[in-house]
Design a protein around this motif. Sequence first.
Motif, PDB file in Angstrom:
ATOM      1  N   ALA A 157      32.769  26.263  66.257  1.00 25.09           N
ATOM      2  CA  ALA A 157      32.032  27.611  66.598  1.00 25.09           C
ATOM      3  C   ALA A 157      32.793  28.257  65.520  1.00 25.09           C
ATOM      4  CB  ALA A 157      31.765  27.521  67.836  1.00 25.09           C
ATOM      5  N   PHE A 158      31.845  28.885  64.995  1.00 25.39           N
ATOM      6  CA  PHE A 158      32.502  30.040  64.287  1.00 25.39           C
ATOM      7  C   PHE A 158      31.939  31.408  64.346  1.00 25.39           C
ATOM      8  CE2 PHE A 158      33.387  26.378  61.711  1.00 25.39           C
ATOM      9  CZ  PHE A 158      34.783  26.833  61.437  1.00 25.39           C
ATOM     10  N   ASN A 159      32.625  32.576  63.913  1.00 24.77           N
ATOM     11  CA  ASN A 159      31.596  33.338  63.847  1.00 24.77           C
ATOM     12  C   ASN A 159      30.335  33.978  63.133  1.00 24.77           C
ATOM     13  OD1 ASN A 159      33.049  35.756  66.472  1.00 24.77           O
ATOM     14  ND2 ASN A 159      34.944  36.243  64.903  1.00 24.77           N
ATOM     15  N   THR A 160      30.550  33.708  62.367  1.00 21.48           N
ATOM     16  CA  THR A 160      29.159  33.898  61.197  1.00 21.48           C
ATOM     17  C   THR A 160      28.834  32.299  60.627  1.00 21.48           C
ATOM     18  OG1 THR A 160      30.687  33.882  59.418  1.00 21.48           O
ATOM     19  CG2 THR A 160      30.298  36.187  60.253  1.00 21.48           C
ATOM     20  N   HIS A 161      28.088  32.496  60.009  1.00 15.96           N
ATOM     21  CA  HIS A 161      26.939  31.007  60.173  1.00 15.96           C
ATOM     22  C   HIS A 161      28.134  30.791  58.139  1.00 15.96           C
ATOM     23  CE1 HIS A 161      23.827  30.867  62.751  1.00 15.96           C
ATOM     24  NE2 HIS A 161      24.149  29.549  62.335  1.00 15.96           N
ATOM     25  N   ALA A 162      28.138  32.600  57.517  1.00 15.72           N
ATOM     26  CA  ALA A 162      28.674  32.350  56.573  1.00 15.72           C
ATOM     27  C   ALA A 162      30.194  31.258  56.332  1.00 15.72           C
ATOM     28  CB  ALA A 162      29.334  33.231  56.122  1.00 15.72           C
ATOM     29  N   GLU A 163      31.142  31.487  57.458  1.00 16.05           N
ATOM     30  CA  GLU A 163      31.482  30.517  57.849  1.00 16.05           C
ATOM     31  C   GLU A 163      31.807  28.852  58.157  1.00 16.05           C
ATOM     32  OE1 GLU A 163      35.021  32.946  60.467  1.00 16.05           O
ATOM     33  OE2 GLU A 163      33.140  33.636  61.059  1.00 16.05           O
ATOM     34  N   ALA A 164      31.098  28.958  58.667  1.00 13.93           N
ATOM     35  CA  ALA A 164      30.420  27.870  59.047  1.00 13.93           C
ATOM     36  C   ALA A 164      30.389  26.484  57.962  1.00 13.93           C
ATOM     37  CB  ALA A 164      29.126  27.361  60.162  1.00 13.93           C
ATOM     38  N   PHE A 165      29.135  26.942  57.066  1.00 17.27           N
ATOM     39  CA  PHE A 165      29.668  26.887  56.008  1.00 17.27           C
ATOM     40  C   PHE A 165      29.843  26.658  54.719  1.00 17.27           C
ATOM     41  CE2 PHE A 165      24.603  28.128  56.405  1.00 17.27           C
ATOM     42  CZ  PHE A 165      24.269  26.459  56.933  1.00 17.27           C
ATOM     43  N   MET A 166      30.731  27.457  54.736  1.00 20.34           N
ATOM     44  CA  MET A 166      32.073  27.399  53.522  1.00 20.34           C
ATOM     45  C   MET A 166      32.717  26.175  53.879  1.00 20.34           C
ATOM     46  SD  MET A 166      32.355  29.314  51.183  1.00 20.34           S
ATOM     47  CE  MET A 166      34.706  28.986  51.115  1.00 20.34           C
ATOM     48  N   GLU A 167      32.470  26.209  55.613  1.00 23.42           N
ATOM     49  CA  GLU A 167      33.671  24.614  56.644  1.00 23.42           C
ATOM     50  C   GLU A 167      32.992  23.219  55.988  1.00 23.42           C
ATOM     51  OE1 GLU A 167      36.161  25.333  58.240  1.00 23.42           O
ATOM     52  OE2 GLU A 167      37.399  23.759  58.644  1.00 23.42           O
ATOM     53  N   LEU A 168      32.202  23.369  55.800  1.00 23.68           N
ATOM     54  CA  LEU A 168      31.412  22.437  55.214  1.00 23.68           C
ATOM     55  C   LEU A 168      31.520  21.973  54.099  1.00 23.68           C
ATOM     56  CD1 LEU A 168      28.801  19.893  55.676  1.00 23.68           C
ATOM     57  CD2 LEU A 168      27.283  21.578  55.113  1.00 23.68           C
ATOM     58  N   LYS A 169      31.966  22.543  53.704  1.00 22.14           N
ATOM     59  CA  LYS A 169      31.549  23.273  51.706  1.00 22.14           C
ATOM     60  C   LYS A 169      33.050  22.847  51.556  1.00 22.14           C
ATOM     61  CE  LYS A 169      29.111  26.591  49.700  1.00 22.14           C
ATOM     62  NZ  LYS A 169      28.990  27.372  48.798  1.00 22.14           N
ATOM     63  N   SER A 170      34.827  22.848  52.086  1.00 22.16           N
ATOM     64  CA  SER A 170      35.646  22.623  52.343  1.00 22.16           C
ATOM     65  C   SER A 170      35.490  21.038  52.651  1.00 22.16           C
ATOM     66  CB  SER A 170      36.692  23.566  52.657  1.00 22.16           C
ATOM     67  OG  SER A 170      36.157  24.202  53.810  1.00 22.16           O
ATOM     68  N   LYS A 171      34.451  20.285  53.471  1.00 19.50           N
ATOM     69  CA  LYS A 171      35.109  19.264  54.704  1.00 19.50           C
ATOM     70  C   LYS A 171      35.540  19.209  55.336  1.00 19.50           C
ATOM     71  CE  LYS A 171      34.324  16.763  50.239  1.00 19.50           C
ATOM     72  NZ  LYS A 171      34.366  15.643  49.175  1.00 19.50           N
ATOM     73  N   GLY A 172      35.782  20.894  55.991  1.00 21.34           N
ATOM     74  CA  GLY A 172      36.393  20.592  57.006  1.00 21.34           C
ATOM     75  C   GLY A 172      35.607  20.065  58.303  1.00 21.34           C
ATOM     76  N   CYS A 173      34.109  20.897  58.094  1.00 23.76           N
ATOM     77  CA  CYS A 173      33.305  19.190  59.270  1.00 23.76           C
ATOM     78  C   CYS A 173      32.530  18.651  58.654  1.00 23.76           C
ATOM     79  CB  CYS A 173      33.083  20.242  59.667  1.00 23.76           C
ATOM     80  SG  CYS A 173      32.028  21.565  59.523  1.00 23.76           S
ATOM     81  N   ASP A 174      31.467  17.811  58.866  1.00 17.73           N
ATOM     82  CA  ASP A 174      30.320  16.563  58.533  1.00 17.73           C
ATOM     83  C   ASP A 174      29.169  17.558  58.436  1.00 17.73           C
ATOM     84  OD1 ASP A 174      32.608  14.788  58.031  1.00 17.73           O
ATOM     85  OD2 ASP A 174      32.718  13.983  60.476  1.00 17.73           O
ATOM     86  N   ALA A 175      29.139  18.422  59.353  1.00 19.23           N
ATOM     87  CA  ALA A 175      27.655  19.230  59.550  1.00 19.23           C
ATOM     88  C   ALA A 175      27.658  20.119  59.971  1.00 19.23           C
ATOM     89  CB  ALA A 175      26.805  17.768  59.779  1.00 19.23           C
ATOM     90  N   VAL A 176      26.637  20.847  59.587  1.00 14.79           N
ATOM     91  CA  VAL A 176      25.800  22.159  60.066  1.00 14.79           C
ATOM     92  C   VAL A 176      25.194  22.105  60.868  1.00 14.79           C
ATOM     93  CG1 VAL A 176      25.919  24.605  59.797  1.00 14.79           C
ATOM     94  CG2 VAL A 176      27.616  23.431  58.538  1.00 14.79           C
ATOM     95  N   VAL A 177      25.043  22.052  62.059  1.00 18.72           N
ATOM     96  CA  VAL A 177      23.567  22.797  62.956  1.00 18.72           C
ATOM     97  C   VAL A 177      23.801  24.115  63.573  1.00 18.72           C
ATOM     98  CG1 VAL A 177      22.948  21.625  65.355  1.00 18.72           C
ATOM     99  CG2 VAL A 177      24.594  19.717  64.238  1.00 18.72           C
ATOM    100  N   THR A 178      22.167  23.974  62.999  1.00 18.43           N
ATOM    101  CA  THR A 178      21.509  25.455  63.202  1.00 18.43           C
ATOM    102  C   THR A 178      20.645  24.854  63.281  1.00 18.43           C
ATOM    103  OG1 THR A 178      21.455  27.893  63.226  1.00 18.43           O
ATOM    104  CG2 THR A 178      21.930  26.321  61.557  1.00 18.43           C
ATOM    105  N   ASP A 179      18.715  26.695  63.119  1.00 23.26           N
ATOM    106  CA  ASP A 179      17.729  25.950  62.927  1.00 23.26           C
ATOM    107  C   ASP A 179      17.744  26.183  62.096  1.00 23.26           C
ATOM    108  OD1 ASP A 179      16.760  27.739  64.950  1.00 23.26           O
ATOM    109  OD2 ASP A 179      18.162  28.886  65.063  1.00 23.26           O
ATOM    110  N   ARG A 180      16.644  25.164  62.244  1.00 21.95           N
ATOM    111  CA  ARG A 180      15.966  24.432  60.651  1.00 21.95           C
ATOM    112  C   ARG A 180      16.069  25.342  59.619  1.00 21.95           C
ATOM    113  NH1 ARG A 180      11.237  19.881  60.227  1.00 21.95           N
ATOM    114  NH2 ARG A 180      10.738  19.998  57.498  1.00 21.95           N
ATOM    115  N   PRO A 181      14.975  26.077  59.424  1.00 22.66           N
ATOM    116  CA  PRO A 181      15.058  27.678  58.832  1.00 22.66           C
ATOM    117  C   PRO A 181      16.384  27.930  57.942  1.00 22.66           C
ATOM    118  CG  PRO A 181      13.669  28.592  60.374  1.00 22.66           C
ATOM    119  CD  PRO A 181      14.509  26.973  60.608  1.00 22.66           C
ATOM    120  N   VAL A 182      17.633  28.034  58.650  1.00 21.35           N
ATOM    121  CA  VAL A 182      18.233  28.753  58.293  1.00 21.35           C
ATOM    122  C   VAL A 182      19.317  27.581  57.205  1.00 21.35           C
ATOM    123  CG1 VAL A 182      20.983  29.308  58.919  1.00 21.35           C
ATOM    124  CG2 VAL A 182      18.367  30.284  59.784  1.00 21.35           C
TER     125      VAL A 182
END
Length: 247
Positions: A157-182
């Motif tokens: 869990a990150f402070n911001t969605h920006a960091e969560a998506f960055m982590e997905l980009k760098s393959k640090g995680c397999d998925a970002v789970v959040t609200d569908r419209p986001v």
Amino acid sequence: MQKYFKVAAVAAALSFGALTADAEEVLRFGTEPTFAPFEFSDQNNKVIGYDVDIIDAIAKEAGFKVEIVSMPFDGLIPALMTSQLDLVAAGMTITPERAQKVDFTAPYYNSGLSAVILKSNAGKFKKLDDLSKSRICGQIGNTGVDFAKKLSGNVAAFNTHAEAFMELKSKGCDAVVTDRPVNEYFLSSQKNDDYVEINEFAESAQFGIAVKKGNSDLLGQLNDGLKKIHENGVFAEIHKKWFGTEE
Ligand code: GLN
């Protein structure tokens, strides 16, 4: 000594009241601006988005002004409870736990959760349960992370969605789970097609505007304002502006 302070406080409160009587009231509107399209920063660092437009439209009807206060998502409810904010609009899902701490307006947006993954993993993750052995990213204190914890024992869990998506980009995680419209806004704002959404959606949710528990005056103003902007068509315009579709 104590008495002196009390008198001084009353005097200060009175003069403050007198000063603000004519001026328009400025309410502190708390949000966490990495949640596009609901709230995010534009190139000039101005916070814009669906929630910002909804609050501005209500404020216009109700006759108050707002100043935006940005803070981490998990700080918003504590800040309302300690009167550091007057209202929160942050794509915040109305949950029973939160409703014990703050009061919510009538729902203003219907949402639900989804997962974005790398397209290269689309064959591997066809449904949400396929993420059970995966590392899932999300934002601290939100319903996406709570749901991710039910799917997998490995959640970052990150402070911001920006960091969560960055982590997905760098393959640090397999998925970002959040609200569908986001998640869908993230997909549509990418210049490549490296990411896809798993075609399964969970936990339908409703967003509400939150105020301090017991602040029934402001809650009433916000609910009245919401009703008015539904009636005069402004709500539908804002929806169209940010989602490109009718409600
Ligand atoms: N809707 C989710 C929640 O309320 C996410 C909100 C957010 O991260 N801004 O927890």
